[in-house]
Design a protein around this motif. Structure first.
Motif, PDB file in Angstrom:
ATOM      1  N   GLY A   1      16.882  45.787-129.553  1.00 37.00           N
ATOM      2  CA  GLY A   1      17.555  44.846-128.668  1.00 37.00           C
ATOM      3  C   GLY A   1      17.329  45.005-127.178  1.00 37.00           C
ATOM      4  N   ASP A   2      18.156  44.274-126.429  1.00 31.16           N
ATOM      5  CA  ASP A   2      17.935  44.074-124.998  1.00 31.16           C
ATOM      6  C   ASP A   2      18.230  45.302-124.138  1.00 31.16           C
ATOM      7  OD1 ASP A   2      17.228  41.373-125.409  1.00 31.16           O
ATOM      8  OD2 ASP A   2      19.340  40.807-125.485  1.00 31.16           O
ATOM      9  N   HIS A   3      19.291  46.048-124.469  1.00 28.68           N
ATOM     10  CA  HIS A   3      19.626  47.208-123.639  1.00 28.68           C
ATOM     11  C   HIS A   3      18.493  48.227-123.652  1.00 28.68           C
ATOM     12  CE1 HIS A   3      23.699  45.563-124.465  1.00 28.68           C
ATOM     13  NE2 HIS A   3      23.942  45.951-123.222  1.00 28.68           N
ATOM     14  N   LEU A   4      17.908  48.454-124.837  1.00 28.89           N
ATOM     15  CA  LEU A   4      16.825  49.441-124.936  1.00 28.89           C
ATOM     16  C   LEU A   4      15.521  48.885-124.362  1.00 28.89           C
ATOM     17  CD1 LEU A   4      17.677  51.020-128.398  1.00 28.89           C
ATOM     18  CD2 LEU A   4      18.308  51.805-126.121  1.00 28.89           C
ATOM     19  N   THR A   5      15.374  47.579-124.386  1.00 29.38           N
ATOM     20  CA  THR A   5      14.233  46.943-123.709  1.00 29.38           C
ATOM     21  C   THR A   5      14.338  47.188-122.206  1.00 29.38           C
ATOM     22  OG1 THR A   5      14.001  45.263-125.428  1.00 29.38           O
ATOM     23  CG2 THR A   5      13.118  44.704-123.246  1.00 29.38           C
ATOM     24  N   LEU A   6      15.552  47.022-121.662  1.00 33.36           N
ATOM     25  CA  LEU A   6      15.772  47.284-120.230  1.00 33.36           C
ATOM     26  C   LEU A   6      15.520  48.761-119.906  1.00 33.36           C
ATOM     27  CD1 LEU A   6      19.007  45.146-119.737  1.00 33.36           C
ATOM     28  CD2 LEU A   6      16.772  44.682-118.717  1.00 33.36           C
ATOM     29  N   LEU A   7      15.884  49.641-120.837  1.00 31.74           N
ATOM     30  CA  LEU A   7      15.625  51.070-120.632  1.00 31.74           C
ATOM     31  C   LEU A   7      14.118  51.336-120.592  1.00 31.74           C
ATOM     32  CD1 LEU A   7      16.800  53.946-120.364  1.00 31.74           C
ATOM     33  CD2 LEU A   7      16.766  54.082-122.875  1.00 31.74           C
ATOM     34  N   ASN A   8      13.363  50.663-121.465  1.00 33.08           N
ATOM     35  CA  ASN A   8      11.898  50.791-121.443  1.00 33.08           C
ATOM     36  C   ASN A   8      11.330  50.366-120.089  1.00 33.08           C
ATOM     37  OD1 ASN A   8      11.769  51.705-124.070  1.00 33.08           O
ATOM     38  ND2 ASN A   8      11.166  49.737-124.955  1.00 33.08           N
ATOM     39  N   VAL A   9      11.867  49.278-119.546  1.00 31.78           N
ATOM     40  CA  VAL A   9      11.418  48.786-118.234  1.00 31.78           C
ATOM     41  C   VAL A   9      11.719  49.843-117.167  1.00 31.78           C
ATOM     42  CG1 VAL A   9      11.758  47.024-116.444  1.00 31.78           C
ATOM     43  CG2 VAL A   9      11.708  46.353-118.846  1.00 31.78           C
ATOM     44  N   TYR A  10      12.927  50.400-117.208  1.00 35.80           N
ATOM     45  CA  TYR A  10      13.330  51.399-116.213  1.00 35.80           C
ATOM     46  C   TYR A  10      12.421  52.634-116.280  1.00 35.80           C
ATOM     47  CZ  TYR A  10      16.090  54.832-113.662  1.00 35.80           C
ATOM     48  OH  TYR A  10      16.483  55.812-112.768  1.00 35.80           O
ATOM     49  N   HIS A  11      12.149  53.117-117.503  1.00 35.09           N
ATOM     50  CA  HIS A  11      11.257  54.276-117.653  1.00 35.09           C
ATOM     51  C   HIS A  11       9.876  53.984-117.069  1.00 35.09           C
ATOM     52  CE1 HIS A  11      13.905  56.878-119.785  1.00 35.09           C
ATOM     53  NE2 HIS A  11      13.912  56.222-120.919  1.00 35.09           N
ATOM     54  N   ALA A  12       9.353  52.782-117.366  1.00 36.20           N
ATOM     55  CA  ALA A  12       8.020  52.410-116.871  1.00 36.20           C
ATOM     56  C   ALA A  12       8.021  52.317-115.344  1.00 36.20           C
ATOM     57  CB  ALA A  12       7.590  51.083-117.493  1.00 36.20           C
ATOM     58  N   TYR A  13       9.104  51.780-114.789  1.00 39.14           N
ATOM     59  CA  TYR A  13       9.268  51.661-113.327  1.00 39.14           C
ATOM     60  C   TYR A  13       9.218  53.042-112.682  1.00 39.14           C
ATOM     61  CZ  TYR A  13      12.108  50.914-109.022  1.00 39.14           C
ATOM     62  OH  TYR A  13      12.602  50.885-107.736  1.00 39.14           O
ATOM     63  N   LYS A  14       9.925  54.007-113.260  1.00 41.18           N
ATOM     64  CA  LYS A  14       9.939  55.366-112.709  1.00 41.18           C
ATOM     65  C   LYS A  14       8.573  56.043-112.867  1.00 41.18           C
ATOM     66  CE  LYS A  14      13.248  57.125-111.187  1.00 41.18           C
ATOM     67  NZ  LYS A  14      13.716  57.103-109.771  1.00 41.18           N
ATOM     68  N   GLN A  15       7.935  55.810-114.024  1.00 42.61           N
ATOM     69  CA  GLN A  15       6.608  56.405-114.263  1.00 42.61           C
ATOM     70  C   GLN A  15       5.566  55.842-113.298  1.00 42.61           C
ATOM     71  OE1 GLN A  15       6.125  55.589-118.435  1.00 42.61           O
ATOM     72  NE2 GLN A  15       7.427  57.302-119.046  1.00 42.61           N
ATOM     73  N   ASN A  16       5.792  54.627-112.824  1.00 46.62           N
ATOM     74  CA  ASN A  16       4.872  53.993-111.872  1.00 46.62           C
ATOM     75  C   ASN A  16       5.358  54.139-110.425  1.00 46.62           C
ATOM     76  OD1 ASN A  16       2.549  52.417-113.354  1.00 46.62           O
ATOM     77  ND2 ASN A  16       4.374  52.255-114.639  1.00 46.62           N
ATOM     78  N   ASN A  17       6.140  55.209-110.199  1.00 42.98           N
ATOM     79  CA  ASN A  17       6.585  55.587-108.849  1.00 42.98           C
ATOM     80  C   ASN A  17       7.317  54.478-108.095  1.00 42.98           C
ATOM     81  OD1 ASN A  17       5.365  58.184-109.162  1.00 42.98           O
ATOM     82  ND2 ASN A  17       3.381  57.179-108.800  1.00 42.98           N
TER      83      ASN A  17
END
Length: 211
Positions: free
Chosen positions: A38-54
């Motif tokens: 679902g959506d909450h974990l999708t948003l978490l994936n986005v956040y992780h990717a954002y942090k990994q991309n500085n």
């Protein structure tokens, strides 16, 4: 008027950008972050990717992600970390490689959103728990299936009633995490009640077998 209790909610600013001239590309970008639960974990994936991309604004632009929303989320997270350290609360996360990683996050969200749950009826639509409002999953959701139970962030009133930002949860978790709320003596007659009655009986049997 939305049902009682639904106005007490945290609004998540829209994390995804969908410009009119690039809707297909934006939808494809969003799908790359999609999580099966679902959506909450999708948003978490986005956040992780954002942090990994500085926290790079150009990465956000290329991936149709709202930089301002992610920056706000990061600020809230930092504030929570500071509050926890001030009160000597332990910061503990399940190991990312554990199969309980996402399960534990979903359970943690349910412990906060136990009043914002909907059950899938045999007719194919959802009913919100206790107040029995007919609702539909918002078209923006990331699920590729209709889970039996979902938690949701928002109740959106339009020509149809939608629930938005949804995540798949399990009936067993409801009676484990919030038995005070899922006390069936104070529950309207509905399919959800019958399902919960079965789950309570199963739990009782398991407890007896352990004695």
């Amino acid at each position: 008027m939305p049902p009682v209790g639904m106005h007490h909610r945290i609004l998540i600013p829209n994390c995804f950008v969908r410009p009119r001239e690039a809707q297909k590309a934006a939808d494809e970008a969003k799908a790359r972050f999609g999580h099966i639960d679902g959506d909450h974990l999708t948003l978490l994936n986005v956040y992780h990717a954002y942090k990994q991309n500085n926290e790079d604004p150009s990465w956000c632009y290329e991936n149709f992600v709202n930089h301002r929303a992610l920056k706000a989320a990061d600020n809230v997270r930092q504030q929570l970390v500071r509050i926890m350290s001030r009160f000597n609360l332990k910061l503990c996360s399940t190991d990312f490689n554990s199969r309980d990683y996402y399960v534990n996050i979903r359970k943690a969200m349910l412990s906060g959103y136990f009043m914002q749950v909907a059950h899938l009826e045999r007719t194919g639509h959802y009913l919100t728990v206790k107040d029995n409002q007919v609702v539909h999953l918002h078209p923006s959701n990331c699920l590729d299936h209709k889970p039996e139970w979902v938690i949701y962030n928002e109740y959106v009133l339009t020509s149809r009633n939608f629930i938005r930002t949804v995540t798949d949860v399990r009936g067993e978790w409801l009676i484990d995490i919030a038995p005070h709320y899922y006390d069936l003596t104070n529950f309207p007659q509905c399919e959800a009640k019958r399902v919960l009655e079965k789950l309570y009986r199963k739990l009782e049997k398991e407890r007896e077998n352990r004695k």
